[in-house]
Design an enzyme around this catalytic site. Structure first.
Site, PDB file in Angstrom:
ATOM      1  N   HIS A 150       0.849  -1.205   0.000  1.00  5.75           N
ATOM      2  CA  HIS A 150       0.000   0.000   0.000  1.00  5.75           C
ATOM      3  C   HIS A 150       0.886   1.259   0.000  1.00  5.75           C
ATOM      4  CE1 HIS A 150      -3.094  -2.569   2.389  1.00  5.75           C
ATOM      5  NE2 HIS A 150      -3.631  -2.355   1.205  1.00  5.75           N
TER       6      HIS A 150
ATOM      7  N   LYS B 231     -17.068  -6.196   7.827  1.00  5.79           N
ATOM      8  CA  LYS B 231     -15.926  -7.105   7.908  1.00  5.79           C
ATOM      9  C   LYS B 231     -15.339  -7.142   9.313  1.00  5.79           C
ATOM     10  CE  LYS B 231     -14.328  -6.434   3.156  1.00  5.79           C
ATOM     11  NZ  LYS B 231     -13.220  -5.910   2.340  1.00  5.79           N
TER      12      LYS B 231
ATOM     13  N   ARG C 210      -2.051  -5.881  -7.991  1.00 10.75           N
ATOM     14  CA  ARG C 210      -0.955  -6.812  -7.725  1.00 10.75           C
ATOM     15  C   ARG C 210      -0.809  -7.852  -8.816  1.00 10.75           C
ATOM     16  NH1 ARG C 210      -3.312  -8.137  -1.945  1.00 10.75           N
ATOM     17  NH2 ARG C 210      -5.107  -8.017  -3.336  1.00 10.75           N
TER      18      ARG C 210
ATOM     19  N   SER D 138      -3.011  -7.508   3.384  1.00  9.60           N
ATOM     20  CA  SER D 138      -3.205  -7.306   4.825  1.00  9.60           C
ATOM     21  C   SER D 138      -3.634  -8.616   5.493  1.00  9.60           C
ATOM     22  CB  SER D 138      -4.275  -6.239   5.071  1.00  9.60           C
ATOM     23  OG  SER D 138      -3.904  -5.030   4.496  1.00  9.60           O
TER      24      SER D 138
HETATM   25  O1  PNS Z   1      -8.597  -2.752   1.113  1.00  6.59           O
HETATM   26  P1  PNS Z   1      -9.895  -3.226   0.517  1.00  6.59           P
HETATM   27  O2  PNS Z   1     -10.711  -3.995   1.535  1.00  6.59           O
HETATM   28  O3  PNS Z   1      -9.694  -3.959  -0.772  1.00  6.59           O
HETATM   29  O4  PNS Z   1     -10.714  -1.869   0.185  1.00  6.59           O
HETATM   30  C1  PNS Z   1     -11.929  -1.942  -0.479  1.00  6.59           C
HETATM   31  C2  PNS Z   1     -12.605  -0.584  -0.468  1.00  6.59           C
HETATM   32  C3  PNS Z   1     -12.833  -0.094   0.960  1.00  6.59           C
HETATM   33  C4  PNS Z   1     -11.743   0.418  -1.203  1.00  6.59           C
HETATM   34  C5  PNS Z   1     -13.938  -0.771  -1.237  1.00  6.59           C
HETATM   35  O5  PNS Z   1     -14.636  -1.838  -0.708  1.00  6.59           O
HETATM   36  C6  PNS Z   1     -14.803   0.459  -1.173  1.00  6.59           C
HETATM   37  O6  PNS Z   1     -14.574   1.408  -1.891  1.00  6.59           O
HETATM   38  N1  PNS Z   1     -15.796   0.423  -0.282  1.00  6.59           N
HETATM   39  C7  PNS Z   1     -16.677   1.542  -0.039  1.00  6.59           C
HETATM   40  C8  PNS Z   1     -18.108   1.183  -0.408  1.00  6.59           C
HETATM   41  C9  PNS Z   1     -18.331   1.452  -1.879  1.00  6.59           C
HETATM   42  O7  PNS Z   1     -18.150   2.543  -2.387  1.00  6.59           O
HETATM   43  N2  PNS Z   1     -18.730   0.393  -2.570  1.00  6.59           N
HETATM   44  C10 PNS Z   1     -18.986   0.414  -3.987  1.00  6.59           C
HETATM   45  C11 PNS Z   1     -17.732   0.194  -4.777  1.00  6.59           C
HETATM   46  S1  PNS Z   1     -18.169  -0.033  -6.450  1.00  6.59           S
END
Ligand code: PNS
Length: 158
Positions: A17, A41, A90, A127
Site C-alpha cells: 500500500h 468485515k 498486484r 493485509s
Molecule cells: O482494502 P480493501 O478492503 O480492498 O478496500 C476496499 C474498499 C474499501 C476500497 C472498497 O470496498 C470500497 O470502496 N468500499 C466503499 C463502499 C463502496 O463505495 N462500494 C462500492 C464500490 S463499487
C-alpha cells in the site's frame, strides 16, 4: 488543487500500500488516504489505529492526508471535489473486481479510477496474509512499516 483518493481497509497498511501511496503522491498535489470503516468485515485494528499507523508510516511524505470514510467512496470523493481514485493492481486476479468497481464508481459519479501496477516485490502481499502470518509467529518485518510491526507485536504477543 489536483487531488486523488487512495481508498482501502488498511487493516493494516502494508509496504505494498505504502509503495502505491508514495508513487501516487508524485503525480498529484495531494493524496487523501481514505480508510473504509464499513462495519461488515471483521477487523484486527480499530479505524483510529489504522489511521494512526498510516499517518506514522507516511510522515515523510508531505502531501498525504488520512481520513476515515463510511458508505460509498464516490460520495467521499464528491464531497471533497476529488475526481480520481488510485488503486494498485498486484496481479490479473485483482483486475476483474477492481475494473468492476471502477466502472461502477464511474457510473455513480464523475470519479475515475487510475490503476497502478504494484511493485513485483509486493505482488503476493495482502493485509490478510500479514495478519495470518503474524498470528502464527511468522516474520513480517519486511512486509509492513515499522509502526504496524510494533502494533502487531503489541496485539499478538499477548
Ligand atoms: O482494502 P480493501 O478492503 O480492498 O478496500 C476496499 C474498499 C474499501 C476500497 C472498497 O470496498 C470500497 O470502496 N468500499 C466503499 C463502499 C463502496 O463505495 N462500494 C462500492 C464500490 S463499487
Amino acid at each position: 488543487m489536483n487531488r486523488a483518493v487512495c481508498p482501502g481497509s488498511f487493516d493494516p497498511i502494508t509496504n505494498g500500500h505504502l509503495d502505491i501511496i508514495e508513487r501516487a503522491s508524485r503525480f498529484f498535489d495531494e493524496i487523501v488516504v481514505a480508510v473504509g470503516i464499513n462495519v461488515s468485515k471483521h477487523r484486527l485494528f480499530e479505524p483510529e489505529e489504522r489511521v494512526d499507523m498510516i499517518r506514522e508510516a507516511t510522515e515523510g511524505i508531505p502531501n498525504i492526508s488520512v481520513e476515515t470514510f463510511q458508505g460509498l467512496i464516490v460520495e467521499f470523493c464528491t464531497a471533497r471535489g476529488i475526481k480520481a481514485i488510485v488503486k494498485g493492481l498486484r496481479a490479473v486476479s485483482d483486475f476483474d473486481y477492481e475494473l468492476q468497481m471502477g466502472q461502477m464508481n464511474r457510473s455513480l459519479a464523475a470519479v475515475d479510477t487510475l490503476f497502478m501496477p504494484a511493485d513485483p516485490h509486493y505482488s503476493f502481499l495482502s493485509s490478510s496474509l500479514v495478519k495470518e502470518v503474524a498470528t502464527y509467529g511468522g516474520d513480517v518485518s519486511g512486509l509492513v512499516p515499522e509502526p504496524v510491526l510494533r502494533r502487531l507485536h503489541e496485539r499478538l504477543d499477548k
